[in-house]
Design an enzyme around this catalytic site. Sequence first.
Site, short mmCIF file in Angstrom:
data_model
loop_
_atom_site.label_atom_id
_atom_site.label_comp_id
_atom_site.label_asym_id
_atom_site.label_seq_id
_atom_site.Cartn_x
_atom_site.Cartn_y
_atom_site.Cartn_z
CE LYS A 28 -1.59 -5.04 10.91
NZ LYS A 28 -2.37 -4.42 9.65
CB SER A 29 4.02 -2.33 7.25
OG SER A 29 2.76 -1.56 7.54
N GLY A 101 -6.15 -5.23 4.89
CA GLY A 101 -6.38 -4.34 3.66
C GLY A 101 -4.89 -4.23 2.97
NE ARG A 129 -9.92 -0.85 5.26
CZ ARG A 129 -8.68 -1.08 5.71
NH1 ARG A 129 -8.27 -2.14 6.33
NH2 ARG A 129 -7.90 -0.05 5.47
CD GLN A 175 -3.13 -0.36 2.75
OE1 GLN A 175 -4.12 -0.12 2.24
NE2 GLN A 175 -2.85 -1.00 4.08
CG ASP A 323 -1.99 2.03 10.71
OD1 ASP A 323 -2.82 2.66 10.13
OD2 ASP A 323 -1.25 1.48 10.05
CE LYS A 350 -5.78 4.21 7.48
NZ LYS A 350 -4.88 3.64 6.55
NE ARG A 354 -8.33 1.98 13.07
CZ ARG A 354 -7.15 1.46 12.62
NH1 ARG A 354 -6.24 2.22 12.24
NH2 ARG A 354 -6.90 0.13 12.79
C1 S3P Z 1 -0.05 0.27 5.51
C2 S3P Z 1 -0.44 1.41 5.01
C3 S3P Z 1 -1.15 2.49 5.63
C4 S3P Z 1 -1.78 2.04 6.95
C5 S3P Z 1 -1.72 0.44 7.15
C6 S3P Z 1 -0.60 -0.47 6.53
C7 S3P Z 1 0.83 -0.39 4.59
O1 S3P Z 1 -2.53 2.32 4.94
O2 S3P Z 1 -2.82 2.57 7.59
O3 S3P Z 1 -2.20 0.03 8.36
O4 S3P Z 1 1.58 -1.55 5.15
O5 S3P Z 1 1.38 -0.02 3.51
P1 S3P Z 1 -2.57 3.47 3.69
O6 S3P Z 1 -1.69 2.94 2.54
O7 S3P Z 1 -4.09 3.43 3.41
O8 S3P Z 1 -2.39 4.74 4.38
#
Ligand code: S3P
Length: 441
Positions: A28-29, A101, A129, A175, A323, A350, A354
């Site tokens: 996904k990322s 997010g 969020r 993020q 995650d 999140k 969680r």
């Molecule tokens: C992600 C970063 C993480 C993770 C999220 C995906 C990303 O969040 O929990 O599911 O794709 O950069 P944070 O940056 O809030 O730690």
Amino acid sequence: MSTPAARAAWRVAPGGTIAGSFTVPGDKSISHRALMLGALAEGDTHISGFLDGEDCLATARALGSLGVHIERPAPNEVIVHGAGMHGLVAAAAPLDMGNAGTAMRLMTGVLAPQRFDSTLVGDESLMRRPMERVVVPLQMMGAHIQTHEGRPPVQIRGTPQLRAIHYSLPVASAQVKSAVLLAGLYAAGITRVTEPAPSRDHTERMLGAFGASLRREGRSIAIDGGVPLSAARVAVPADFSSAAFFIVAACLAAERPLLLTNIGVNPTRTGLLELLRRMGADIRVHEHGVAGPDAEPAADIEVRRSLLRGITVPESLVPLSIDEFPVFFVAAACAQGETLVRGALELRVKESDRLAAVAAGLETLGVEHQLLTDGLWIRGAESLAGGTVDSRGDHRIAMAFAIAALRARAPLQVLDVANVATSFPGFAALARAAGLGLAAA
Ligand code: S3P
């Protein structure tokens, strides 16, 4: 809006065994980032292994509204016809990032330096969020962004002349790091981000592959503004975070070794493997060769059933497994002895809180536990009670408790599971094929 009773749910039969050899959907990322960098690049970006899940589709739709032409030649393939750094156009309406997010926070970094204004909204969970964490550094760069008490809607007044800054992240967040680096592409001078601890580095790797001028200096990353991106080919590996549910399932109940193929094993993502090994798990990783320092590593992961023992989780491993905690807590609930996680306050913000969601589920399953401000203490149980667990609309809570049924004495109902489609379309079918007695309730 549907009432809770009308929302999709699963009924999972107790017990059973896990077996097979399969892969899971794309990361996904990495899929989000490939769309965004492809949109800002010159030329056509070809993405294979793309995650065709709701979160990434929200990013694709938002980029479409910003004038980017995106083709879908096959379900997991995407061609992004790059608009170039200055080729995005104003969207006619607020951009709906759904449950994502990552999409909202990274797009805030992309949209802050544009010549037009934008508004970002999302679903019920995303609207709760915190966005302050990206807004603060972007405002230091000169961006004009408003939120509603730190939460969406995110209203951006485009500011083409951002200043380069040096920002020390207060928490390890990929993020926030990514939003600042993306805005840094447009800033005059060198933007530098320093992390308190390593977080996932997909943005850095991919920016390198797209020709950005970026340097890693210990815990800092420096990016030169004003360097255009050029299109690339992105092969997205399968999502380690999705594989995690089956890794734990196999630790608990593999009949024969389970083989998960082509799974992304970027070391900033695989903290769960270290945690499970410390608990006594037998996990073997067969790495594929990688093409270069910016390429995302992939591997086949072989998991055998093992007797797990409780552990104290080192705080340094928390960002590297952030995650995976919902399913890690299920492993801890089935382990011998006590498990303690601290320093995981981030889990409270999140897709759901969680820590609270897992604690409520463990209560139902009759597992002794203590909810801490920044973590959980759990005493593992020989077997789990059945009952009804509310996922609170959180995809990873839903999948984690489905796995818990492998050690339950009675059927388990998991409520509000529709959001599993945000990250893992096809989970239910794959879980059934692997041996879980999961059916729509
Ligand atoms: C992600 C970063 C993480 C993770 C999220 C995906 C990303 O969040 O929990 O599911 O794709 O950069 P944070 O940056 O809030 O730690």
